[in-house]
Design a protein around this motif. Structure first.
Motif, PDB file in Angstrom:
ATOM      1  N   UNK A  58       0.817  -1.222   0.000  1.00 31.97           N
ATOM      2  CA  UNK A  58       0.000   0.000   0.000  1.00 31.97           C
ATOM      3  C   UNK A  58       0.847   1.268   0.000  1.00 31.97           C
ATOM      4  N   UNK A  59       1.915   1.284   0.795  1.00 31.22           N
ATOM      5  CA  UNK A  59       2.694   2.518   0.934  1.00 31.22           C
ATOM      6  C   UNK A  59       3.871   2.594  -0.030  1.00 31.22           C
ATOM      7  N   UNK A  60       3.938   1.690  -0.963  1.00 29.91           N
ATOM      8  CA  UNK A  60       5.041   1.651  -1.932  1.00 29.91           C
ATOM      9  C   UNK A  60       4.707   2.542  -3.121  1.00 29.91           C
ATOM     10  N   UNK A  61       5.444   3.648  -3.256  1.00 29.99           N
ATOM     11  CA  UNK A  61       5.147   4.630  -4.289  1.00 29.99           C
ATOM     12  C   UNK A  61       5.902   4.377  -5.594  1.00 29.99           C
ATOM     13  N   UNK A  62       6.838   3.432  -5.578  1.00 30.98           N
ATOM     14  CA  UNK A  62       7.544   3.072  -6.803  1.00 30.98           C
ATOM     15  C   UNK A  62       6.582   2.372  -7.762  1.00 30.98           C
ATOM     16  N   UNK A  63       7.056   2.104  -8.972  1.00 33.08           N
ATOM     17  CA  UNK A  63       6.206   1.467  -9.975  1.00 33.08           C
ATOM     18  C   UNK A  63       5.636   0.135  -9.511  1.00 33.08           C
ATOM     19  N   UNK A  67       4.490  -0.660  -6.571  1.00 30.43           N
ATOM     20  CA  UNK A  67       3.584  -0.561  -5.443  1.00 30.43           C
ATOM     21  C   UNK A  67       2.133  -0.373  -5.812  1.00 30.43           C
ATOM     22  N   UNK A  68       1.284  -0.376  -4.771  1.00 30.30           N
ATOM     23  CA  UNK A  68      -0.155  -0.185  -4.923  1.00 30.30           C
ATOM     24  C   UNK A  68      -0.628   1.125  -4.293  1.00 30.30           C
ATOM     25  N   UNK A  69       0.252   2.111  -4.184  1.00 27.77           N
ATOM     26  CA  UNK A  69      -0.135   3.354  -3.512  1.00 27.77           C
ATOM     27  C   UNK A  69      -1.240   4.091  -4.261  1.00 27.77           C
ATOM     28  N   UNK A  70      -1.229   4.055  -5.577  1.00 26.60           N
ATOM     29  CA  UNK A  70      -2.260   4.757  -6.358  1.00 26.60           C
ATOM     30  C   UNK A  70      -3.602   4.061  -6.205  1.00 26.60           C
ATOM     31  N   UNK A  71      -3.617   2.737  -6.310  1.00 25.76           N
ATOM     32  CA  UNK A  71      -4.866   1.996  -6.115  1.00 25.76           C
ATOM     33  C   UNK A  71      -5.388   2.219  -4.701  1.00 25.76           C
ATOM     34  N   UNK A  72      -4.485   2.184  -3.734  1.00 26.21           N
ATOM     35  CA  UNK A  72      -4.895   2.439  -2.359  1.00 26.21           C
ATOM     36  C   UNK A  72      -5.541   3.799  -2.192  1.00 26.21           C
ATOM     37  N   UNK A  73      -5.001   4.796  -2.880  1.00 27.54           N
ATOM     38  CA  UNK A  73      -5.572   6.146  -2.782  1.00 27.54           C
ATOM     39  C   UNK A  73      -7.010   6.192  -3.304  1.00 27.54           C
ATOM     40  N   UNK A  74      -7.327   5.363  -4.300  1.00 31.99           N
ATOM     41  CA  UNK A  74      -8.703   5.375  -4.812  1.00 31.99           C
ATOM     42  C   UNK A  74      -9.672   4.856  -3.756  1.00 31.99           C
ATOM     43  N   UNK A  75      -9.267   3.844  -2.999  1.00 29.55           N
ATOM     44  CA  UNK A  75     -10.113   3.364  -1.910  1.00 29.55           C
ATOM     45  C   UNK A  75     -10.277   4.437  -0.843  1.00 29.55           C
ATOM     46  N   UNK A  95      -3.141  -3.614 -11.334  1.00 25.88           N
ATOM     47  CA  UNK A  95      -3.413  -2.241 -10.896  1.00 25.88           C
ATOM     48  C   UNK A  95      -2.276  -1.639 -10.074  1.00 25.88           C
ATOM     49  N   UNK A  96      -1.048  -2.145 -10.245  1.00 29.02           N
ATOM     50  CA  UNK A  96       0.072  -1.519  -9.551  1.00 29.02           C
ATOM     51  C   UNK A  96       0.485  -0.231 -10.273  1.00 29.02           C
ATOM     52  N   UNK A  97       1.299   0.569  -9.596  1.00 32.88           N
ATOM     53  CA  UNK A  97       1.535   1.953 -10.005  1.00 32.88           C
ATOM     54  C   UNK A  97       2.030   2.113 -11.440  1.00 32.88           C
ATOM     55  N   UNK A  98       2.828   1.180 -11.915  1.00 31.27           N
ATOM     56  CA  UNK A  98       3.393   1.305 -13.263  1.00 31.27           C
ATOM     57  C   UNK A  98       2.313   1.472 -14.327  1.00 31.27           C
ATOM     58  N   UNK A  99       1.143   0.893 -14.086  1.00 32.19           N
ATOM     59  CA  UNK A  99       0.087   0.929 -15.099  1.00 32.19           C
ATOM     60  C   UNK A  99      -1.128   1.749 -14.682  1.00 32.19           C
TER      61      UNK A  99
END
Length: 249
Positions: free
Chosen positions: A37-42, A44-52, A215-219
């Motif tokens: 969740x807190x991984x902002x690199x490509x 990670x799932x930080x962007x998906x987490x932010x949508x929740x 849905x990880x950050x890279x995409x």
């Protein structure tokens, strides 16, 4: 329309950190990475987490094997890309006991998300112990293969009109496995006759299976070529999942 008109109220979205627990070395120290969740690199799932979070949900993780006790209070439980021995020297494989615990939790009203990968990069035999509970099977194959950026369109999937995707009309999903379904599961996204997303109602709960971590950050960071809308898809999937959560009376 990030939340599809749905606003979460104290819903907990818990991401598995036990079956997937990859570690790499940074500055001489071992560090967890990949689908956090807190991984902002490509990776990670930080962007998906932010949508929740924008929908009002709370993020959490589960670093131990699931039990009735530690799943209590969880609205959505996400398991992504269980480790192979290539990724972890001592992987935590999903056991029959784990599958039974999770199935009972779903049956009581939980929303489970399973994200696999192409068969060379995910531990499928044990993951399928769980998937088979709901009429799903991740297959040992490679679909939507993309050789390089000059063949980007090979990973394209049209999602216009699909109930899972209220806003995204075209997504990118690269190098995935296929999913076979029997009742109660059914295909939710098909390309060229191959199921890439499946869903099932199981008791009072819901299961969504996706053939890739996807849905990880890279995409989802908006950097895909024009016309691809994985960032919108992350919003759509989050809203759809939250809408499946049974509201407490």
């Amino acid at each position: 329309m990030i939340c599809q008109g749905y606003k979460a109220t104290a819903q907990v979205v818990r991401l598995d950190y036990y079956f997937n627990r990859e570690v790499h070395t940074v500055a001489g120290e071992a560090k967890r990475f990949h689908y956090l969740w807190d991984e902002k690199e490509n990776t990670g799932y930080s962007i998906w987490g932010d949508t929740f979070k924008r929908c009002g949900a709370t993020l959490d993780s589960l670093p131990t094997a699931p039990t009735a006790g530690n799943l209590k209070g969880t609205s959505i439980y996400i398991i992504v890309d269980p480790d192979t021995k290539k990724e972890s020297p001592k992987p935590n494989y999903i056991t029959q006991q784990d599958a039974d615990v999770i199935a009972r939790w779903v049956k009581a009203g939980g929303v489970l998300v399973m994200l696999a990968n192409d068969s060379a990069n995910v531990e499928l035999p044990h993951f399928n112990i769980l998937a088979n509970k709901f009429g799903m099977n991740f297959n040992n194959d490679l679909q939507n293969h993309v050789i390089d950026d000059s063949h980007f369109e090979d990973g394209a999937i049209i999602t216009t009109g699909n109930p899972l995707f209220k806003t995204a009309q075209k997504i990118f999903m690269k190098d995935v496995c296929s999913i076979s379904t029997t009742l109660p599961a059914k295909p939710a996204l098909i390309k060229n006759g191959v199921t890439l997303i499946a869903q099932a109602k199981f008791g009072k709960g819901t299961v969504l299976a996706i053939a890739d971590p996807w849905l990880y950050n890279e995409y989802t960071n908006g950097r895909l070529p024009a016309g691809y809308e994985n960032d919108k898809a992350a919003n759509d999937i989050s809203g759809w999942l939250l809408a499946q959560v049974k509201q407490k009376k």
